[in-house]
Design a protein around this motif. Sequence first.
Motif, PDB file in Angstrom:
ATOM      1  N   HIS A 161      33.932  36.987  27.701  1.00  0.00           N
ATOM      2  CA  HIS A 161      35.107  36.889  27.184  1.00  0.00           C
ATOM      3  C   HIS A 161      35.376  38.591  26.422  1.00  0.00           C
ATOM      4  CE1 HIS A 161      33.832  36.652  22.770  1.00  0.00           C
ATOM      5  NE2 HIS A 161      32.397  36.029  23.514  1.00  0.00           N
ATOM      6  N   ASP A 162      36.752  39.299  26.419  1.00  0.00           N
ATOM      7  CA  ASP A 162      37.109  40.063  25.858  1.00  0.00           C
ATOM      8  C   ASP A 162      36.878  40.418  24.385  1.00  0.00           C
ATOM      9  OD1 ASP A 162      38.752  38.408  25.104  1.00  0.00           O
ATOM     10  OD2 ASP A 162      40.513  40.415  25.588  1.00  0.00           O
ATOM     11  N   ALA A 163      36.663  41.401  23.958  1.00  0.00           N
ATOM     12  CA  ALA A 163      36.721  41.671  22.096  1.00  0.00           C
ATOM     13  C   ALA A 163      37.394  40.497  21.210  1.00  0.00           C
ATOM     14  CB  ALA A 163      36.586  43.172  21.726  1.00  0.00           C
ATOM     15  N   GLU A 164      38.405  40.779  21.685  1.00  0.00           N
ATOM     16  CA  GLU A 164      39.247  39.560  20.828  1.00  0.00           C
ATOM     17  C   GLU A 164      39.861  38.223  20.940  1.00  0.00           C
ATOM     18  OE1 GLU A 164      40.350  42.368  22.486  1.00  0.00           O
ATOM     19  OE2 GLU A 164      40.175  43.774  21.205  1.00  0.00           O
ATOM     20  N   GLY A 165      39.123  38.016  21.734  1.00  0.00           N
ATOM     21  CA  GLY A 165      38.480  36.288  22.750  1.00  0.00           C
ATOM     22  C   GLY A 165      40.076  36.233  23.325  1.00  0.00           C
ATOM     23  N   HIS A 166      40.318  37.772  23.871  1.00  0.00           N
ATOM     24  CA  HIS A 166      42.381  36.530  24.425  1.00  0.00           C
ATOM     25  C   HIS A 166      42.209  36.808  25.906  1.00  0.00           C
ATOM     26  CE1 HIS A 166      44.373  39.757  21.280  1.00  0.00           C
ATOM     27  NE2 HIS A 166      43.982  38.135  20.925  1.00  0.00           N
ATOM     28  N   CYS A 167      41.013  36.449  26.365  1.00  0.00           N
ATOM     29  CA  CYS A 167      40.840  36.625  27.735  1.00  0.00           C
ATOM     30  C   CYS A 167      39.432  36.094  28.008  1.00  0.00           C
ATOM     31  CB  CYS A 167      40.675  38.094  28.402  1.00  0.00           C
ATOM     32  SG  CYS A 167      41.731  37.626  29.961  1.00  0.00           S
ATOM     33  N   PHE A 168      38.916  35.481  28.795  1.00  0.00           N
ATOM     34  CA  PHE A 168      38.386  34.650  29.270  1.00  0.00           C
ATOM     35  C   PHE A 168      37.841  35.630  30.895  1.00  0.00           C
ATOM     36  CE2 PHE A 168      37.742  30.914  27.021  1.00  0.00           C
ATOM     37  CZ  PHE A 168      37.864  31.246  25.502  1.00  0.00           C
ATOM     38  N   PHE A 169      36.457  36.438  31.462  1.00  0.00           N
ATOM     39  CA  PHE A 169      36.062  36.471  32.605  1.00  0.00           C
ATOM     40  C   PHE A 169      35.139  35.257  33.460  1.00  0.00           C
ATOM     41  CE2 PHE A 169      37.848  39.872  30.439  1.00  0.00           C
ATOM     42  CZ  PHE A 169      38.978  40.129  31.193  1.00  0.00           C
ATOM     43  N   PHE A 170      35.759  35.070  34.160  1.00  0.00           N
ATOM     44  CA  PHE A 170      33.947  34.279  35.046  1.00  0.00           C
ATOM     45  C   PHE A 170      33.506  35.534  35.788  1.00  0.00           C
ATOM     46  CE2 PHE A 170      37.968  31.202  35.134  1.00  0.00           C
ATOM     47  CZ  PHE A 170      37.613  30.720  33.838  1.00  0.00           C
ATOM     48  N   CYS A 171      32.664  35.400  36.256  1.00  0.00           N
ATOM     49  CA  CYS A 171      31.226  36.136  36.818  1.00  0.00           C
ATOM     50  C   CYS A 171      30.268  36.109  37.745  1.00  0.00           C
ATOM     51  CB  CYS A 171      31.217  37.493  35.588  1.00  0.00           C
ATOM     52  SG  CYS A 171      31.987  37.967  34.153  1.00  0.00           S
ATOM     53  N   TRP A 172      30.799  37.414  38.888  1.00  0.00           N
ATOM     54  CA  TRP A 172      29.115  36.630  39.089  1.00  0.00           C
ATOM     55  C   TRP A 172      28.125  37.482  39.300  1.00  0.00           C
ATOM     56  CZ3 TRP A 172      26.305  33.393  42.300  1.00  0.00           C
ATOM     57  CH2 TRP A 172      25.276  34.004  43.818  1.00  0.00           C
ATOM     58  N   HIS A 173      26.950  36.957  38.770  1.00  0.00           N
ATOM     59  CA  HIS A 173      26.333  38.651  38.602  1.00  0.00           C
ATOM     60  C   HIS A 173      26.582  39.641  37.483  1.00  0.00           C
ATOM     61  CE1 HIS A 173      22.520  37.143  41.258  1.00  0.00           C
ATOM     62  NE2 HIS A 173      23.319  36.854  41.746  1.00  0.00           N
ATOM     63  N   LYS A 174      27.180  39.062  36.635  1.00  0.00           N
ATOM     64  CA  LYS A 174      27.710  40.047  35.546  1.00  0.00           C
ATOM     65  C   LYS A 174      28.966  40.676  36.017  1.00  0.00           C
ATOM     66  CE  LYS A 174      23.776  41.194  33.223  1.00  0.00           C
ATOM     67  NZ  LYS A 174      23.953  40.005  32.046  1.00  0.00           N
ATOM     68  N   LYS A 175      29.960  40.321  37.692  1.00  0.00           N
ATOM     69  CA  LYS A 175      30.766  41.136  37.898  1.00  0.00           C
ATOM     70  C   LYS A 175      32.087  40.047  37.712  1.00  0.00           C
ATOM     71  CE  LYS A 175      32.707  43.009  42.086  1.00  0.00           C
ATOM     72  NZ  LYS A 175      34.313  44.230  41.189  1.00  0.00           N
ATOM     73  N   PRO A 176      32.665  40.563  36.695  1.00  0.00           N
ATOM     74  CA  PRO A 176      34.006  39.517  36.757  1.00  0.00           C
ATOM     75  C   PRO A 176      34.816  39.044  38.106  1.00  0.00           C
ATOM     76  CG  PRO A 176      34.312  41.225  35.303  1.00  0.00           C
ATOM     77  CD  PRO A 176      32.965  41.539  36.279  1.00  0.00           C
ATOM     78  N   LEU A 177      35.448  38.185  38.634  1.00  0.00           N
ATOM     79  CA  LEU A 177      36.368  37.771  39.426  1.00  0.00           C
ATOM     80  C   LEU A 177      37.173  37.726  38.879  1.00  0.00           C
ATOM     81  CD1 LEU A 177      33.614  36.561  42.485  1.00  0.00           C
ATOM     82  CD2 LEU A 177      34.000  38.903  41.456  1.00  0.00           C
ATOM     83  N   TYR A 178      37.766  36.435  38.797  1.00  0.00           N
ATOM     84  CA  TYR A 178      38.313  35.987  37.322  1.00  0.00           C
ATOM     85  C   TYR A 178      38.148  35.859  36.235  1.00  0.00           C
ATOM     86  CZ  TYR A 178      38.579  33.851  42.491  1.00  0.00           C
ATOM     87  OH  TYR A 178      38.595  33.907  43.590  1.00  0.00           O
ATOM     88  N   ALA A 179      39.516  36.105  35.890  1.00  0.00           N
ATOM     89  CA  ALA A 179      40.335  36.184  34.550  1.00  0.00           C
ATOM     90  C   ALA A 179      41.658  35.062  33.824  1.00  0.00           C
ATOM     91  CB  ALA A 179      40.615  37.435  34.275  1.00  0.00           C
ATOM     92  N   VAL A 180      41.618  34.461  33.186  1.00  0.00           N
ATOM     93  CA  VAL A 180      42.371  33.457  32.470  1.00  0.00           C
ATOM     94  C   VAL A 180      42.685  34.190  31.251  1.00  0.00           C
ATOM     95  CG1 VAL A 180      42.920  31.219  31.497  1.00  0.00           C
ATOM     96  CG2 VAL A 180      40.929  31.772  33.523  1.00  0.00           C
ATOM     97  N   SER A 181      44.399  34.026  31.382  1.00  0.00           N
ATOM     98  CA  SER A 181      44.969  34.637  29.394  1.00  0.00           C
ATOM     99  C   SER A 181      45.765  34.117  29.280  1.00  0.00           C
ATOM    100  CB  SER A 181      45.284  36.248  29.468  1.00  0.00           C
ATOM    101  OG  SER A 181      46.563  36.074  30.746  1.00  0.00           O
ATOM    102  N   ALA A 182      46.444  33.786  28.367  1.00  0.00           N
ATOM    103  CA  ALA A 182      47.433  32.742  26.990  1.00  0.00           C
ATOM    104  C   ALA A 182      47.946  33.186  26.888  1.00  0.00           C
ATOM    105  CB  ALA A 182      46.897  31.694  26.622  1.00  0.00           C
ATOM    106  N   TRP A 183      49.559  33.420  27.375  1.00  0.00           N
ATOM    107  CA  TRP A 183      50.826  33.864  25.856  1.00  0.00           C
ATOM    108  C   TRP A 183      51.792  33.171  25.561  1.00  0.00           C
ATOM    109  CZ3 TRP A 183      50.031  38.911  26.643  1.00  0.00           C
ATOM    110  CH2 TRP A 183      48.961  39.914  27.208  1.00  0.00           C
ATOM    111  N   ARG A 184      52.584  33.221  24.795  1.00  0.00           N
ATOM    112  CA  ARG A 184      54.394  32.829  24.785  1.00  0.00           C
ATOM    113  C   ARG A 184      54.801  34.043  24.505  1.00  0.00           C
ATOM    114  NH1 ARG A 184      50.870  31.397  18.890  1.00  0.00           N
ATOM    115  NH2 ARG A 184      50.621  33.371  18.498  1.00  0.00           N
TER     116      ARG A 184
END
Length: 506
Positions: A468-491
Motif C-alpha cells: 500500500h502507499d504511505a497514506e493507505g489510499h492505494c493497494f498494489f499487487f506485486c510480483w517479485h516486488k514489481k507492482p502490476l495492478y493497483a486498486v484505489s477508491a474514490w467519491r
Amino acid sequence: MFQQQLQEDVLSSATSATSSPASTLYSPTPYPATGTWVQELSSDQCSVRLISLLYQCASEVAAGAFDRANLCLEHIMQLASLDAPHTLQRLAAVFADALARKLLNLVPGLSRALLSASASADTHLVPAARRSMFDMLPFLKLAYLTTNHAILEAMEGERFVHIVDLSGPAANAAQWIALFHAFRGRSEGTPHLRITAVHESKEFLAGMSAVLAREAEAFDIPFQFDAVEAKLENMDFDALRHNLRVRSGEALAVSVALQLHRLLAADDAGGGRRYCGAGGLTPLEIIARSSPSSFGELLERDLNTRLQLSPDASGLSPQSPMFSPAGQARPKLGSFLSAVKALCPKIMVVTEQEANHNGALFHERFDEALNYYGSLFDCLECAAAAAHRGSAAEERARVERTVLGEEIRSIVAYEGGERKERHERARQWAGRMEAAGMERVGLSYSGIMEARKLLQSCGRGGSYEVRHDAEGHCFFFCWHKKPLYAVSAWRPAGAGYHHAGGARSR
C-alpha cells in the motif's frame, strides 16, 4: 527469469536506444541466412541476443527503417516461437508479431486483408482465455476482494444498496457471490441489493443474472439484477443515470476494473485531433506528393510521417484539464467522470494495470511494455509449473497469445484511436480523478490483511505481495516486488460521506 535477464544484460543499451536514432546506433548484423548461427548460441547468449534484437527492432521501426526492421524480425523469429519452451522466446515472438503489425498497418488495406480473418478467428477463444487467467493468477481475485471490502465498509448501515459493475470483460459473477457472503455477516443484516452490470455480450449478462439470482435465493438476500448490453466507451454518459437506472433512496457503489484506460482511446477515435500539415495536407497526401521511388521508401516515409506528425491522445498529463475549451468535444473520460460524480456514489473502486503504456513516445511504451509483460509471462510460467495438471501449459499458452498478446499488440502496433490499451500508473489516475472533482477514500488496514490472507490460503505467498502507499489510499499487487495492478477508491469531493473503514495507522 526474464526481468533479471533484461536488467542485467541490456538496460544500458536499451536506454541509449530510446534516445538515439537507430541508424546511428546499429548496423545490420550479417548473420547467415540459413540460421546456422542460432545453433552456435548458448541459452544465455540466446536470451541476450533476443532482448537486444527486440530493442534494435523497435528502434528501427521508430526510425522508419523498413528494411532494417525486417532484418531484425527475421533474426528474432529464428530464435523465438510461440511454442518455445522458454518464457523469453515466447514473449519475443509476441512482441515481434506486434512490431510486424506496426509496419504492416502503414498499408491499411493490406493490413486489414491479412489480419482481419485471424482476428475474427480468435474471438471465440477470448472468454476461455480470460477464465484461465483468472484461475492461474491471483491479481483479479485480489482486486475483487479489495473492492468488496471497500464497498462493505462504505455501505455500513445502508438498507438499500445499488452496485454498478462497469468492468465489462473483466467482470465475474464470483466477485458478487463473495459479496453476498460478506453482507450476510453484517450485524445489521443483509441489505436489499441491486446489481447493474454493463457488458457487450447478452449471453454473458444472462448467465451472470441466472447465477446471481440463484445464489441470492440460497443466501436469502433480497436481490435484483439489471443488465445493460453495451461497451463502456460507447455509452451515452449524458444519460448515465437513466441507462443505469439509478434511483433515489439507494446507496450507490461503482466498480470498474481494467476499463477506464479504454476511455482515453475513445478520446482519440473521433477524428477531431486529425493532423493536417502545411497547406492542410494529411500525412498520406504529403507522402504521395513526395513521389517515393519504391514501395519500401513509401513505407519508410509513411512511418516517419505518422510517428513524427500524427498526434496522440497520450499527451494528456495528470494536470491537464478534464474538459476541452468551449466549442470542442469534451474528452470521453472527463465526460464519464463528470457523469459518475453527478450520481453521488458513496464509493467508486477502480482497478487498473500499474504501468505507463500511454506515453507519447513509442520507445517509452515499448520499453515499459517489454518489462511489464515480461513479469506477467513469468507469473504464468510459474503458475503453470505449479498447477500439476496436464492442461496447465495449454491454458498458459492461451492466456499468453489471446489475452496478453492482444494487449501487447494494442500498445505496440497501433496509434491514435486504434490503440485501446492505454494503461497508466496510479499517480496518473489520481491526477485525473482529482481534476474531475473526486477525492480519495482510504482503504482500510483490514482490507490489506484480507488480501494477504487470500494469497496465503491459495499458496501464493513468497513471490506475490500486496503493498500500500504511505497514506493507505492505494493497494498494489506485486510480483517479485514489481507492482502490476493497483486498486484505489474514490467519491465526489465534499460529499461528506462517513466512511467507517478509512485509512488507519499502521
